[in-house]
Design an enzyme around this catalytic site. Structure first.
Site, mmCIF file in Angstrom:
data_model
loop_
_atom_site.group_PDB
_atom_site.id
_atom_site.type_symbol
_atom_site.label_atom_id
_atom_site.label_comp_id
_atom_site.label_asym_id
_atom_site.label_seq_id
_atom_site.Cartn_x
_atom_site.Cartn_y
_atom_site.Cartn_z
ATOM 1 N N ASP A 1 -61.288 12.565 -34.359
ATOM 2 C CA ASP A 1 -60.446 13.421 -33.539
ATOM 3 C C ASP A 1 -59.113 12.706 -33.322
ATOM 4 O OD1 ASP A 1 -59.707 15.536 -31.838
ATOM 5 O OD2 ASP A 1 -60.327 14.382 -30.093
ATOM 6 N N GLU B 1 -41.986 17.276 -22.555
ATOM 7 C CA GLU B 1 -41.028 17.778 -21.571
ATOM 8 C C GLU B 1 -41.092 16.950 -20.298
ATOM 9 O OE1 GLU B 1 -39.578 22.027 -21.596
ATOM 10 O OE2 GLU B 1 -38.533 20.187 -22.074
ATOM 11 N N PHE C 1 -38.053 27.067 -26.453
ATOM 12 C CA PHE C 1 -38.492 26.633 -27.775
ATOM 13 C C PHE C 1 -39.374 27.694 -28.412
ATOM 14 C CE2 PHE C 1 -37.531 22.218 -26.597
ATOM 15 C CZ PHE C 1 -37.070 21.737 -27.800
ATOM 16 N N GLY D 1 -57.736 19.857 -33.078
ATOM 17 C CA GLY D 1 -57.355 21.197 -32.673
ATOM 18 C C GLY D 1 -55.893 21.308 -32.321
ATOM 19 N N ASP D 2 -55.164 20.210 -32.435
ATOM 20 C CA ASP D 2 -53.750 20.178 -32.063
ATOM 21 C C ASP D 2 -52.888 20.773 -33.174
ATOM 22 O OD1 ASP D 2 -51.563 19.718 -30.492
ATOM 23 O OD2 ASP D 2 -52.014 17.617 -30.128
ATOM 24 N N ARG E 1 -55.561 22.469 -36.060
ATOM 25 C CA ARG E 1 -55.919 23.765 -35.484
ATOM 26 C C ARG E 1 -57.317 24.202 -35.904
ATOM 27 N NH1 ARG E 1 -53.317 24.453 -31.329
ATOM 28 N NH2 ARG E 1 -53.549 26.715 -31.385
ATOM 29 N N LYS F 1 -64.867 21.827 -37.517
ATOM 30 C CA LYS F 1 -65.019 20.377 -37.690
ATOM 31 C C LYS F 1 -66.398 20.053 -38.253
ATOM 32 C CE LYS F 1 -61.928 18.844 -33.955
ATOM 33 N NZ LYS F 1 -61.806 18.013 -32.738
ATOM 34 N N ASP G 1 -63.967 12.040 -28.497
ATOM 35 C CA ASP G 1 -64.144 11.724 -27.079
ATOM 36 C C ASP G 1 -64.301 12.954 -26.199
ATOM 37 O OD1 ASP G 1 -61.490 12.610 -27.368
ATOM 38 O OD2 ASP G 1 -60.878 11.529 -25.563
ATOM 39 N N ASP H 1 -65.677 17.729 -29.785
ATOM 40 C CA ASP H 1 -66.114 16.868 -30.890
ATOM 41 C C ASP H 1 -67.633 16.774 -30.972
ATOM 42 O OD1 ASP H 1 -63.386 16.148 -31.408
ATOM 43 O OD2 ASP H 1 -63.496 14.781 -29.701
#
Length: 1310
Positions: free
Chosen positions: A408, A506, A547, A674-675, A837, A843, A863, A867
């Site tokens: 991960d 940000e 954005f 998943g990012d 993603r 996974k 973690d 996962d």
């Protein structure tokens, strides 16, 4: 067996129907729904909220554990032998001699499984007993999670974990918004917002109304799609649509929301996160599975040997009866019957060839090696007081054979901490001061009462420039960071504001400005208040554009207190630089600084501003009111470049070194997250998983490669692997894909139309609802092209060698299996793979595919709860005890505190365990054959009567006492190299991946070696004692037995001395104690006292004393040991002298020094000069919510239709001062516009190319005014504002007549 992806799709399609129905506050209504359980039995369709992740309960433990244990062939073998020993006619040994050890073995393994499962029960109990507030009658009462049912209404507060999948009904935030953190589900640390349906927001304004709420929800069946939900709310005769934006998923954490209320729609194992957790798999190591096959092989060998010896007995008996007819009455049975009984006698006698002691000792060896992992201080993390822990004791040797590591990203490779690292202002780079050269060691921000005290960045020169107030660029730089953002603020403490940001980047930028004296303190719908070095300044916000993935920048148009209008823009370098009016020395030095930041893998952002004259603004405002013009982006000029910021997505300590060591050990590292893609790619460069000279394949390149190779008709690749081409062998290649592409790639043929013509709003994370028709057509054609390519692949593979050589599984499964294999082979040829993603189930699917087609040992490390499925699916699961909770640890085989400890776990403990277990098994097989094969040779001289050669007690205690300690030392303490050397030479790890130390060939070598030793011991002794007599003769049965036994014991002890490489006091003590045990036990068993008590059980009276008292017999024993040891020693010395060094692995990644060959034309990609991954991957913030006032609370002076008494309290103690307006409008497309990304985002790796060749993504609807020199959107030329669905841009109309900071001012929300 069909494809894995196909089976997953069948389940998802089945759950797509809207057959899930529930009613609020009505358990009786919900309990009437039933589903078929077994035969005619039915159960409740709606599950309770109780979860059980354990394997056993009180009633199932014994039968289920025994069932699992007797899946081992060895246990079945021992049980069969015990049954045979219970038959007096064929028994040669007492039945309890094997029964007691078997019971011990079963108890040891059952205890180990029980301890592991008790931990799962404890974890389940903690989760099920968590408290939450449930609506009972007309009040909220505290109940446990396990008491929740579908249809219940629950109340949650800030920092609460969502107990089930809830439909958000209302909240104390404006417009019933609710902020959640989903790091435990998808790995993203930025806050997301959910919003209640307008009807419940307006109507459910008190507990009384909540209690009388009888709405009915009709939605899809429970499924594993985390980003998808479709349903409707039926209430008061009307239907209201529901989507994922109205749902709080189990496992989310409520943030910055005082109180919210939800309706349980899925509970327990029906929740989406639990649907993604997968089942517990029975994990067994490679060696364990190999032992099963070897036991079966030995069993067959024993049957054949017993048959051969029985046939010998049959011929001997016939001959004996013919010659000695006078003793025939002794043989009352027929020859066939006696032969049959003799067969079983030999089988029992030789059953020790599969020694029970070996399996018992293996359990102790596994336990000991697990304790060494627990005790390793080098894997102890002092800051959190977390040691390494081996939660499974049966997979230690598997740690030494790992071929793939699936990791991960968030919380595993990174620390979830964004820090302001560097900045460049007006061409001057301000990096952190060196600690040695820092003029003061204290906190340099003590002069600023707003400083948070935790800001790690220190630069005295920049601080002097800020406090000096003389540098205009420095002032505008920090002013821009304090104004141009969508961060919200909580005013709990006036001097210590608490920021709430849509992304951690940000927040890091606003926090940096705060510590340098430019403090963002308040926001209203049309103003923003900043404390600039102690001076309070209120800026009127005229327009704001957030954005998004197309614009890659954010802009804000403000009027300062002096009345001047400024446009502030921050965004990607490739976007900002092409909109600059000029390029001078500042711009060039800034570009160099950006390149330097990129080499350090920092997340960069460019800042620019421009002053807009009043006439231009008025002209734009008038046209904005009149109409909206759909125009493309026009690259007009920004006035001045301020500089650039560099933020570090901080990696965990030692991540880079760990990954490099693993790669040198031929371990491939895949990142499954998943990012967002750009964030994951940037981390890939930061941890050196990716490099600048590496060819990175994305969706288009992967499609083109497969099209080119599969579409070729020249037969170049026929009969070879997927990528056995010169191009990919000489080029360093990596693969970057996302979850949607993976779904398309692995979709079964019959399901393709559904995927290609899917609704655009099914997964708004990847398919935006506001795409233009042309874009949708292009995407559809591209997907159709992929589909056609796969169909072509299915046809061509039948005639080429690219397809898998599997049995004919029918037309349905063939193409699916081929596609899966082709994808896995392509990915396996890459030096690195990053999957972005992806859902938890995806996974696990990737791990399962690699296990299926590569047949390599897989390890998954993570973690979070997202996962867990991956950890359960992999051969070895490692959980990190991190900030995301303990779900991963509780479902793992090994628990660590940091990713860097994985290097020592695999390269040291894993390799040592593998070496020890392999040496132990080989030596045990050798010593068993060396001692027990003499029984076979003795049968030829005993008339094949199954008479034992050795004394009974020698047979019983040989593996328990006489030869136990040396072999136990080998299994527990043996080291071929030290821990430091193992880390310095990761290449040593490759031996375990290839099963070099224990395989069929090694097993046959041990068989041959043991057989040769037994031949020497038996026949040399027989030859020396042949035709001898007298007091020094040992031709009698007992003396002969003692000589052979001593020769065997000494020979195998010498073998242990030769193979032990790590000599300590313990090794010497083990060998010495083994001899002591033999002397003491033999002296006792052959004593006159025991002989008097039971002559039948202790017949060898003084046998050893008689033999050892004659020097000539001692010389015979020495001769046997020498003949067994010296040739073996000589062969090993010769082999080591002739052994060649290990050739370089063909599959290794090309060296960094090798220049990659020129790739094919369709893969050519220019170098990446800059990476603005923050701007490329940033989600839309709260701009629209801010400018519409949806997110902001009204001040007490503002009219409000809600009375204080009607505010929903969370409990009796809640403060009645919270007020909100139910009339805040909510656009139906709000969630579709904010928080989701466009598919066609530009890769950060194309930064350099995009700067030279501008790319216009999509067709956003924008407003433009002719001649406006500014760019409200941070874009070009005129003041442009993206309107409506285009890009979430918002133009703010002029405020009322009164100043923004007077009575109508909107107070910020927490």
């Amino acid at each position: 067996m069909g494809s894995l992806a196909y089976r997953e799709d069948l389940g998802e399609e089945k759950n797509s129907a809207f057959t899930w129905e529930l009613e609020a506050n009505s358990r009786d209504y919900n309990s009437q729904f039933k589903e078929k359980s077994f035969l005619c039995w039915q159960r409740r369709k709606h599950k309770s909220n109780v979860i059980h992740t354990a394997k056993y309960n009180v009633f199932s433990f014994l039968p289920l554990n025994l069932y699992e244990q007797f899946h081992r062939v060895s246990n079945l073998y021992f049980l069969f032998i015990i049954i045979l020993q219970g038959l007096p006619e064929i028994s040669t040994l007492p039945w309890f001699t094997l029964f007691v050890p078997l019971i011990c073995l079963l108890v040891i393994r059952a205890t180990r499984d029980l301890v592991d499962d008790i931990g799962r029960h404890r974890s389940d109990r903690i989760i099920n007993n968590r408290p939450c507030q449930t609506l009972v009658g007309k009040s909220f009462l505290w109940r446990k999670w396990e008491d929740l049912y579908v249809g219940d209404v629950v109340c949650l507060h800030k920092d609460n974990i969502v107990p089930a999948d809830l439909l958000l009904l209302a909240s104390t935030e404006p417009s019933s918004l609710c902020y959640v953190e989903t790091a435990d589900i998808d790995g993203e640390t930025n806050l997301k917002f959910r919003q209640a349906p307008p009807v419940t927001h307006h109507e459910l304004t008190s507990i009384r109304k909540m209690a009388s709420f009888q709405g009915k929800v009709v939605c899809e069946e429970p499924n594993s799609r985390l980003h998808h939900f479709v349903g409707c709310l039926e209430w008061n005769g009307r239907k209201h649509p529901l989507d994922i934006g109205n749902v709080l998923l189990r496992g989310c954490k409520v943030r910055n929301t005082d109180t919210c209320y939800g309706l349980v729609i899925y509970a327990g194992f029906d929740t989406k996160i639990m649907r993604n957790c997968g089942k517990i798999h029975l994990k067994r190591s490679r060696i364990d599975r190999l032992l099963n096959r070897l036991v079966a092989l030995i069993f067959l060998s024993l049957v054949l040997i017993s048959v051969a010896l029985s046939l010998g007995f049959w011929s001997k008996v016939k001959e004996f009866k013919a010659k000695h007819h006078y003793v025939s009455p002794r043989h009352v049975q027929s020859v066939a019957a006696e032969t049959f009984l003799t067969f079983w006698g030999f089988f029992i006698l030789l059953s020790v060839m599969v020694p029970m002691a070996m399996f018992i000792m293996v359990e102790f060896i596994y336990l000991g090696n697990s304790m060494f992992i627990n005790w390793d201080v080098h894997m102890y993390y002092a800051p959190q007081d977390v040691p390494a822990k081996a939660r499974s004791t049966s997979l230690n040797d598997q740690l030494g054979q790992v071929g793939y590591v699936f990791s991960d990203k968030t919380g595993t490779l990174t620390q979830n901490v964004m820090t302001f690292k560097k900045c460049c202002i007006a061409g001057i780079v301000y990096g952190p001061d060196d600690e040695e050269e820092a003029p003061c060691k204290g906190n340099p921000y003590l002069w600023n009462k707003f400083a948070d005290g935790k800001f790690p960045y220190r630069n005295a020169e920049l601080l002097r420039a800020v406090r000096g107030r003389t540098d205009e660029a420095v002032r505008e730089f920090w002013r821009l960071l304090a104004i141009c953002h969508t961060v919200m603020v909580q005013e709990k403490d006036p001097d210590q504001p608490v920021y709430q940001a849509a992304s951690p980047d940000e927040e890091a930028l606003v926090t940096a400005a705060r510590n340098f004296g430019y403090v963002f303190v308040a926001r209203t719908q049309d103003s923003i208040t900043v404390m600039e070095l102690g001076d309070k300044r209120v800026y009127q916000v005229l327009a704001m554009m957030d954005f998004n993935s197309m614009r890659k920048r954010m802009s804000v148009l403000v009027r300062n207190p002096e009345g001047a209008i400024y446009l502030y823009t921050k965004g990607a370098d490739v976007v900002i630089f092409e909109r600059l009016s000029k390029k001078g020395m500042t711009e060039w030095t800034t570009e160099e600084a950006l390149a330097s930041f990129a080499e350090e893998t920092l997340r960069t952002l460019c800042l620019a501003y421009k002053r807009v004259d009043e006439d231009t603004y008025e002209e734009w405002r008038q046209r904005h009111r009149e109409a909206s013009l759909r125009l493309q982006n026009r690259a007009h000029a920004l006035h001045q470049l301020l500089g650039a910021t560099a933020i570090e997505d901080r990696l965990q300590d030692g991540v880079c070194d760990t990954i490099q060591c693993l790669k040198q050990g031929n371990i491939k590292v895949w990142v499954l997250t998943g990012d967002k893609q750009e964030t994951a790619v940037n981390i890939g460069f930061a941890c050196q998983l990716l490099s600048e000279n590496m060819l990175i394949l994305e969706e288009k390149e992967i499609t083109r490669i497969l099209e080119a190779y599969w579409g070729s008709n020249d037969g170049l690749l026929a009969g070879q692997g997927l990528l056995q081409s010169r191009f990919l062998q000489q080029t360093k290649v990596a693969m970057v894909i996302n979850g949607e592409f993976l779904d398309q790639l692995l979709l079964s043929l019959r399901k393709e139309p559904r995927a290609l013509v899917r609704d655009e709003d099914v997964d708004v994370d990847v398919e935006e609802a506001w795409q233009e028709r042309g874009e949708r057509t292009t995407d559809f054609l591209r997907a159709q092209r992929v589909s056609l390519m796969w169909r072509t692949l299915g046809i061509q593979l039948r005639g080429t060698g690219l397809g898998p050589r599997v049995k004919d599984s029918g037309a349905r499964d063939g193409p699916e299996v081929r596609r899966e294999r082709a994808f896995v082979e392509l990915a396996a040829r890459c030096q690195a793979v990053i999957c972005c993603r992806v859902t938890p189930k995806q996974k696990a699917l990737i791990v399962a595919l690699v296990k299926k087609y590569q047949r390599a040992v897989t390890l998954a490390i993570g973690d979070g709860a997202n996962d867990v499925n991956m950890i359960k699916t992999a051969d070895v699961g490692v959980g990190l005890a991190g900030p995301e909770g303990m779900q991963a640890v509780q479902n793992s085989d090994y628990a660590l505190a940091q990713f860097c400890f994985l290097k020592r776990l695999l390269l040291v403990h894993g390799r040592w365990s593998y070496v020890r277990v392999c040496k132990f098994l080989r030596y045990f097989v050798y010593k068993t054959l060396a001692s027990m094969m003499a029984q076979v040779w003795f049968a030829f001289y005993s008339g094949f009567t199954a008479q034992p050669l050795y004394e009974g007690w020698f047979l019983a205690l040989f593996n328990l006492l006489f030869s136990t300690l040396p072999v136990l030392y080998i299994g527990l303490f043996e080291q071929d190299v030290s821990a430091e050397r193992s880390l310095e030479l990761p290449q040593l790890y490759i031996a375990g991946q290839k099963d070099e130390l224990f395989n069929y060939w090694v097993f046959l070598q041990a068989l041959a070696h043991g057989t040769a030793t037994s031949l020497v011991n038996f026949f040399v002794t027989l030859w020396v004692s042949h035709d001898s007599a007298g007091p020094t003769s040992f031709s009698d049965y007992q003396s002969f037995s003692v000589v052979v036994a001593l020769s065997s014991l000494l020979s195998i002890t010498m073998e242990a001395i030769l193979i032990i490489k790590y000599w300590t006091v313990l090794s010497v003590l083990a060998i010495f104690l083994s001899f002591c045990f033999y002397v003491v036990v033999t002296w006792g068993c052959q004593s006159f006292w025991l002989f008097q008590i039971s002559p039948e059980n202790f017949p060898f009276l003084y046998a050893d004393r008689n033999v050892l008292s004659h020097p000539s017999i001692l010389l015979v024993i020495l001769l046997n040991v020498s003949l067994n040891t010296l040739p073996t020693l000589a062969l090993r010395v010769i082999y080591q002298a002739l052994e060649k060094p290990r050739p370089k692995e063909v599959e290794e990644a090309p060296s960094e020094d090798i220049t990659a060959v020129e790739p094919a034309p369709y893969l050519r990609r220019e170098s990446r000069r800059r990476r603005s991954s923050y701007a490329f991957s940033h989600r839309e913030g709260y701009a629209e919510l801010i400018t519409q006032g949806t997110i902001l609370r009204r001040a007490p002076g503002v009219d409000n239709d809600l009375l204080m008494g009607q505010i929903i309290p969370c409990h009796e103690e809640l403060s009645p001062s919270i007020q909100e307006s139910p009339r805040c409008s909510r656009k139906m497309s709000l969630l579709g516009k904010t928080g989701h990304q466009h598919r066609g985002k530009v890769s950060s790796r194309d930064g350099g190319r995009a700067a030279r060749r501008p790319q216009i993504p999509g067709s956003p609807r924008e407003l433009a005014v002719r001649g406006v020199p500014g760019d409200v959107a941070g874009g070009a030329g005129g003041v442009t504002v993206v309107e409506g669905e285009g890009a979430g841009a918002v133009g703010v109309p002029p405020p009322p007549q009164q100043p923004a900071d007077e009575g109508g001012k909107v107070s910020p929300v927490g």
